[in-house]
Design a protein around this motif. Structure first.
Motif, PDB file in Angstrom:
ATOM      1  N   VAL A 134       0.844  -1.198   0.000  1.00 34.27           N
ATOM      2  CA  VAL A 134       0.000   0.000   0.000  1.00 34.27           C
ATOM      3  C   VAL A 134       0.885   1.255   0.000  1.00 34.27           C
ATOM      4  O   VAL A 134       0.568   2.245  -0.668  1.00 34.27           O
ATOM      5  CB  VAL A 134      -0.963  -0.021   1.206  1.00 34.27           C
ATOM      6  CG1 VAL A 134      -1.677   1.323   1.350  1.00 34.27           C
ATOM      7  CG2 VAL A 134      -1.997  -1.141   1.049  1.00 34.27           C
ATOM      8  N   ALA A 135       2.018   1.208   0.705  1.00 37.08           N
ATOM      9  CA  ALA A 135       2.956   2.338   0.700  1.00 37.08           C
ATOM     10  C   ALA A 135       3.535   2.539  -0.707  1.00 37.08           C
ATOM     11  O   ALA A 135       3.680   3.671  -1.182  1.00 37.08           O
ATOM     12  CB  ALA A 135       4.076   2.083   1.709  1.00 37.08           C
ATOM     13  N   TYR A 136       3.851   1.428  -1.379  1.00 40.63           N
ATOM     14  CA  TYR A 136       4.361   1.463  -2.757  1.00 40.63           C
ATOM     15  C   TYR A 136       3.324   2.123  -3.685  1.00 40.63           C
ATOM     16  O   TYR A 136       3.674   2.958  -4.528  1.00 40.63           O
ATOM     17  CB  TYR A 136       4.666   0.034  -3.195  1.00 40.63           C
ATOM     18  CG  TYR A 136       5.104  -0.149  -4.626  1.00 40.63           C
ATOM     19  CD1 TYR A 136       6.408   0.139  -5.016  1.00 40.63           C
ATOM     20  CD2 TYR A 136       4.225  -0.649  -5.594  1.00 40.63           C
ATOM     21  CE1 TYR A 136       6.826  -0.057  -6.328  1.00 40.63           C
ATOM     22  CE2 TYR A 136       4.630  -0.850  -6.905  1.00 40.63           C
ATOM     23  CZ  TYR A 136       5.935  -0.552  -7.272  1.00 40.63           C
ATOM     24  OH  TYR A 136       6.348  -0.742  -8.571  1.00 40.63           O
ATOM     25  N   ALA A 137       2.067   1.754  -3.505  1.00 39.09           N
ATOM     26  CA  ALA A 137       1.002   2.334  -4.339  1.00 39.09           C
ATOM     27  C   ALA A 137       0.869   3.832  -4.084  1.00 39.09           C
ATOM     28  O   ALA A 137       0.668   4.620  -5.025  1.00 39.09           O
ATOM     29  CB  ALA A 137      -0.317   1.628  -4.031  1.00 39.09           C
ATOM     30  N   LYS A 138       0.988   4.215  -2.815  1.00 41.00           N
ATOM     31  CA  LYS A 138       0.840   5.630  -2.462  1.00 41.00           C
ATOM     32  C   LYS A 138       1.919   6.475  -3.139  1.00 41.00           C
ATOM     33  O   LYS A 138       1.656   7.590  -3.612  1.00 41.00           O
ATOM     34  CB  LYS A 138       0.914   5.778  -0.943  1.00 41.00           C
ATOM     35  CG  LYS A 138       0.374   7.101  -0.431  1.00 41.00           C
ATOM     36  CD  LYS A 138       0.177   7.082   1.073  1.00 41.00           C
ATOM     37  CE  LYS A 138      -0.515   8.359   1.526  1.00 41.00           C
ATOM     38  NZ  LYS A 138      -0.755   8.366   2.973  1.00 41.00           N
TER      39      LYS A 138
END
Length: 569
Positions: free
Chosen positions: A150-154
């Motif tokens: 999710v951090a990567y997507a953000k």
């Protein structure tokens, strides 16, 4: 098998409820054992209503999730509905995507490839979203532990709304919203929803904006009922309501995809058991043998001819899956014997060529032979992947947590989990898992248990009792089919083995007058699947006890009561 008779409620409680409901003491006892103590509770149990469903906005972050979806629609953003490749995930994706498409065109679906991407949110899926202009991903039946992803997507400007039902870790992903009734800070009144159930709550909240009522959402409940059955969540509370109405949809007005499956099996009316053993394996087979997107395509298809084409393909996947499952199970059993591991507290087996799509089923099969916590490993890229299954009463998730120093990644439930590890970790993990289970499992949990609701006389078994028991449905965890025990039984002379090699037991049982029952003889046909080896216990007029459920048997147009025997002593 060990037989455990459930505690009998206090006599005055039984009398009071029997009087209030105008039923006999046995029915009152069965209800009390299910936590039903009043007329009002019984009414909700026998006659669920859609109004019994909770307000979706009781769920933590629901208002934030709805606001983000509304904003996406207002700004013309592309929305990607992402879900796991099993039944719970694919039904959830079909439900949420088809609902959104009724109101907004820029919606697509994504199911990760079981072999290329593995379980849950994937970097490949996030890259797909970025490359194709999706700025919002709604993740279903996965994501509550996907911190890094999710951090990567953000970082790429892709927002996440997570709809999950798995147990969260110590930290939640930095998503726009995390809908999970198992969150410690979530006060939603019911925390046993499946992933598709959480997706339905999201849809229920969205429907408010369109002036739609819960009745407008009933056509989606065939998907929810299927996920509830397949994911083996308790059929209590809100799940009972969703399953009750979902089964009605399946049997009266199923979506085209379900109709295509049902047309192939030629069964008039499906129970939740039929959903679990007939519909669910076929939906699962797509993700196991080919790709979960095929299942989604079937579930959202609106043309019957096209749906029948997809259903036929999925039927072939299911056939192939059955053959593989049998083949790998046989190999795994040989491996256990060759390694002289029959007396261990766990079964942990591995072969690099085993098909990843069926190792979960194989793990379940092995627990039928060696009743103990089981893991089946195969090669998955550079790592090893496993499916874990447990026995009743033992939390395999907690056991895996204690082995976390030997594991790369894991997730799941009390009785079923998945994990990955490096090849060099396999040996240390296998040793540590055996040690953890040996030291923590109570020995009686390694013997299969049959929980008996009540002792019964055959004279108490009547068509009226069966009619009432049938109204206890849908059955499942938290509301299992009532199991009875009868003593002083004897075969009337017709006992025989039936099926391949006499694998099953068929007989006609009667009951002598005994001190326990104090009542006289009556006889019923009985069938005991996989109990052919018990035939000698019934021969020569021997007396025996049996545990069984009561069911309706139809043969050549004749309907009669039959006992479905689970064990004999």
């Amino acid at each position: 098998m060990r037989w455990t008779i459930k505690p009998k409620p206090e006599p005055q409680q039984i009398k009071a409820l029997a009087r209030a409901l105008k039923v006999d003491g046995l029915v009152a006892q069965l209800l009390l054992q299910r936590g039903i103590t009043t007329y009002e509770e019984a009414k909700k149990f026998f006659r669920p209503e859609l109004t019994d469903l909770h307000d979706p906005f009781f769920m933590k972050d629901m208002d934030v999730a709805i606001a983000r979806i509304e904003n996406a629609m207002t700004n013309g953003e592309n929305i990607l509905v992402f879900g796991d490749y099993d039944v719970d995930g694919t039904t959830a994706v079909a439900l949420v995507s088809s609902y959104l498409l009724q109101h907004y065109p820029n919606v697509a679906t994504y199911i990760p490839d079981r072999y290329d991407e593995g379980y849950g949110i994937s970097y490949k899926g996030i890259d797909f979203a970025e490359d194709n202009g999706f700025s919002l991903i709604i993740a279903l039946d996965c994501g509550v532990k996907a911190i890094e992803k999710v951090a990567y997507a953000k970082e790429k400007g892709v927002d996440f709304i997570i709809c999950d039902h798995h147990r969260p870790g110590d930290q939640l992903p930095d998503a726009v919203a995390v809908l999970d009734p198992k969150r410690d800070d979530c006060s939603y009144p019911y925390d046993e929803l499946c992933g598709c159930g959480v997706g339905f709550k999201l849809v229920q909240a969205l429907a408010v904006n369109y002036g739609e009522t819960i009745e407008d959402l009933v056509p989606y409940l065939d998907l929810v009922a299927t996920a509830i059955g397949a994911d083996i969540v308790p059929i209590t509370g809100e799940n009972r309501v969703l399953a009750y109405f979902g089964l009605q949809v399946i049997n009266t007005n199923p979506r085209i995809g379900f109709e295509a499956i049902i047309n192939q099996i030629k069964k008039k009316e499906l129970t939740i058991t039929d959903v679990v053993f007939i519909i669910a394996p076929r939906i699962n087979a797509a993700g196991r043998m080919k790709h979960g997107q095929h299942a989604v395509n079937l579930l959202i298809e609106t043309n019957l001819e096209q749906a029948e084409v997809i259903a036929k393909e999925i039927e072939q996947y299911n056939f192939d899956r059955k053959n593989l499952d049998q083949e790998i199970t046989a190999e795994a059993l040989v491996q256990i014997m060759e390694n002289q591991e029959e007396e261990r507290f766990t079964s942990v087996v591995f072969k690099d060529t085993w098909h990843k799509g069926v190792i979960g089923i194989v793990a379940s099969r092995l627990t039928e032979t060696y009743y103990r916590p089981t893991l089946v490993f195969t090669k998955s890229g550079e790592k090893l992947a496993a499916s874990a299954r447990s026995v009743k009463g033992f939390d395999v998730y907690n056991a895996l947590q204690e082995c976390s120093d030997c594991i790369e990644q894991f997730g799941g439930h009390k009785y079923a989990a998945g994990l990955t590890l490096l090849p060099e970790q396999y040996g240390p993990f296998k040793a540590k898992f055996e040690k953890v289970v040996t030291e923590s499992i109570e020995p009686h949990l390694l013997i299969p248990e049959i929980k008996v609701d009540s002792l019964i006389s055959l004279k108490e078994i009547t068509p009226k009792l069966l009619r009432i028991i049938n109204q206890f449905a849908p059955f499942g965890p938290g509301n299992m089919t009532p199991v009875f025990m009868a003593e002083g039984l004897h075969d009337t002379g017709y006992a025989k083995g039936v099926g391949d090699d006499g694998k099953h037991l068929k007989c006609k049982v009667s009951q002598s007058k005994t001190a326990t029952t104090g009542k006289g003889a009556r006889s019923f046909d009985a069938i005991g699947f996989n109990l052919g080896d018990k035939l000698s216990l019934l021969q020569d007029g021997k007396r025996f006890s049996a545990v069984f459920t009561i069911e309706e048997n139809e043969w050549n147009g004749n309907v009669s009561i039959q006992l479905k025997v689970k064990d004999i002593k």
